[in-house]
Design a protein around this motif. Sequence first.
Motif, mmCIF file in Angstrom:
data_model
loop_
_atom_site.group_PDB
_atom_site.id
_atom_site.type_symbol
_atom_site.label_atom_id
_atom_site.label_comp_id
_atom_site.label_asym_id
_atom_site.label_seq_id
_atom_site.Cartn_x
_atom_site.Cartn_y
_atom_site.Cartn_z
ATOM 1 N N UNK A 5 -32.781 39.353 9.448
ATOM 2 C CA UNK A 5 -33.274 38.154 10.117
ATOM 3 C C UNK A 5 -34.474 37.606 9.337
ATOM 4 N N UNK A 6 -34.548 36.297 9.187
ATOM 5 C CA UNK A 6 -35.614 35.706 8.379
ATOM 6 C C UNK A 6 -36.994 35.763 9.054
ATOM 7 N N UNK A 7 -37.024 35.822 10.376
ATOM 8 C CA UNK A 7 -38.307 35.698 11.084
ATOM 9 C C UNK A 7 -39.322 36.784 10.712
ATOM 10 N N UNK A 8 -38.998 38.074 10.867
ATOM 11 C CA UNK A 8 -40.000 39.087 10.500
ATOM 12 C C UNK A 8 -40.310 39.104 9.008
ATOM 13 N N UNK A 9 -39.327 38.739 8.182
ATOM 14 C CA UNK A 9 -39.557 38.720 6.738
ATOM 15 C C UNK A 9 -40.603 37.682 6.363
ATOM 16 N N UNK A 77 -32.075 40.899 2.248
ATOM 17 C CA UNK A 77 -31.380 39.671 1.881
ATOM 18 C C UNK A 77 -31.117 38.865 3.150
ATOM 19 N N UNK A 78 -31.485 37.591 3.115
ATOM 20 C CA UNK A 78 -31.241 36.669 4.218
ATOM 21 C C UNK A 78 -30.149 35.687 3.798
ATOM 22 N N UNK A 79 -29.243 35.377 4.701
ATOM 23 C CA UNK A 79 -28.288 34.277 4.491
ATOM 24 C C UNK A 79 -28.719 33.145 5.410
ATOM 25 N N UNK A 100 -29.928 33.254 9.501
ATOM 26 C CA UNK A 100 -30.929 32.217 9.733
ATOM 27 C C UNK A 100 -30.250 30.853 9.677
ATOM 28 N N UNK A 101 -30.699 29.935 10.520
ATOM 29 C CA UNK A 101 -30.114 28.598 10.596
ATOM 30 C C UNK A 101 -31.216 27.550 10.606
ATOM 31 N N UNK A 102 -30.907 26.367 10.075
ATOM 32 C CA UNK A 102 -31.884 25.274 10.074
ATOM 33 C C UNK A 102 -31.278 24.013 10.673
ATOM 34 N N UNK A 103 -32.018 23.424 11.599
ATOM 35 C CA UNK A 103 -31.686 22.102 12.102
ATOM 36 C C UNK A 103 -32.632 21.104 11.437
ATOM 37 N N UNK A 104 -32.081 20.072 10.844
ATOM 38 C CA UNK A 104 -32.898 19.008 10.262
ATOM 39 C C UNK A 104 -32.641 17.727 11.053
ATOM 40 N N UNK A 129 -30.631 35.268 15.473
ATOM 41 C CA UNK A 129 -30.866 34.904 14.077
ATOM 42 C C UNK A 129 -32.160 34.107 13.964
ATOM 43 N N UNK A 130 -32.682 33.993 12.740
ATOM 44 C CA UNK A 130 -33.879 33.208 12.501
ATOM 45 C C UNK A 130 -33.592 31.717 12.588
#
Length: 295
Positions: A5-9, A77-79, A100-104, A129-130
């Motif tokens: 998960x991207x958050x703790x990283x 490794x994060x995807x 990890x996911x991104x909303x733009x 997920x992040x």
Amino acid sequence: MPMVNMKPLLRHAMDNGYAVAAFNLVDFGTTKAMVEAAEELNAPVICQTSAKTIKYWSHKEIVSWVRTVAEEASVPVVLHLDHCKDIEMIEACAKSGWTSIMIDASEYPFEENLEMSKRVRDIAEKYNVGMEAELGQIMGVEDDMVVDEADSVLTDPEDAKKFCDALDLSAFACAVGTAHGFYKGEPQVDFDRIEAINKLTRTPMALHGGTGLSDETFAKAIARGSAKVNISTNLKHVFVESFIDYHKKNPDDFEPLRVIDAQYQACKNLFSGFIEKFGGKNQGAAFLSSLKEVA
């Protein structure tokens, strides 16, 4: 090891004064090269995908690449899904194995952006997920989305605080003077704005538009809280140019694996350079140790 998960990283990166390099993968070769580069430096890495890359290869194909190389690696490794406006695609990625996911939704007014981002927050929590979201408009071209300089809007620190307080993000993307693509002239990065936003939000900042920035700019941004730095355009050029250069130097060589290997090595050298530049060397083990301490 399994993807993380991207958050703790990114929290570890911000707390320890480095940034995790995030590269927009093109194919299996670039995916493998970025993870191998990270492993040789004992560093974490973020493998990013654009929406158009997913449309070309499919969710199933891409997640299989990253999972294959990540499980053989000893580093985190994060995807991550980069710049996505399609909530159905965002959920499909989270369900398929992205970590990890991104909303733009940055093109919309504040309240509408926040409302869409909250919907994605629910998806992130559902799949554990992040999440990254964006406020302000970063100029340049990204995944066929074009923002002219006249239309770019720098992020207001107070608005950033309201936005981040409402979302509990893993990464906060904002407009601080960087641009997607190659820069025309000297980039005018607002370091005071970066510092102000990070002091108010205490949320790891994702610095978009990393291609073309100077080492000094990277160092100043990372010191002020930029914990994720995106590199895409630079990779595209190396990917294409290394293939062409090999054939120019070896016009009679039509063995595909030698051409592909030349491209692979060029991309890997690019990844290694940025990972080390951002301070990621030896942070892979440090991050994993921090998880054990928490546990």
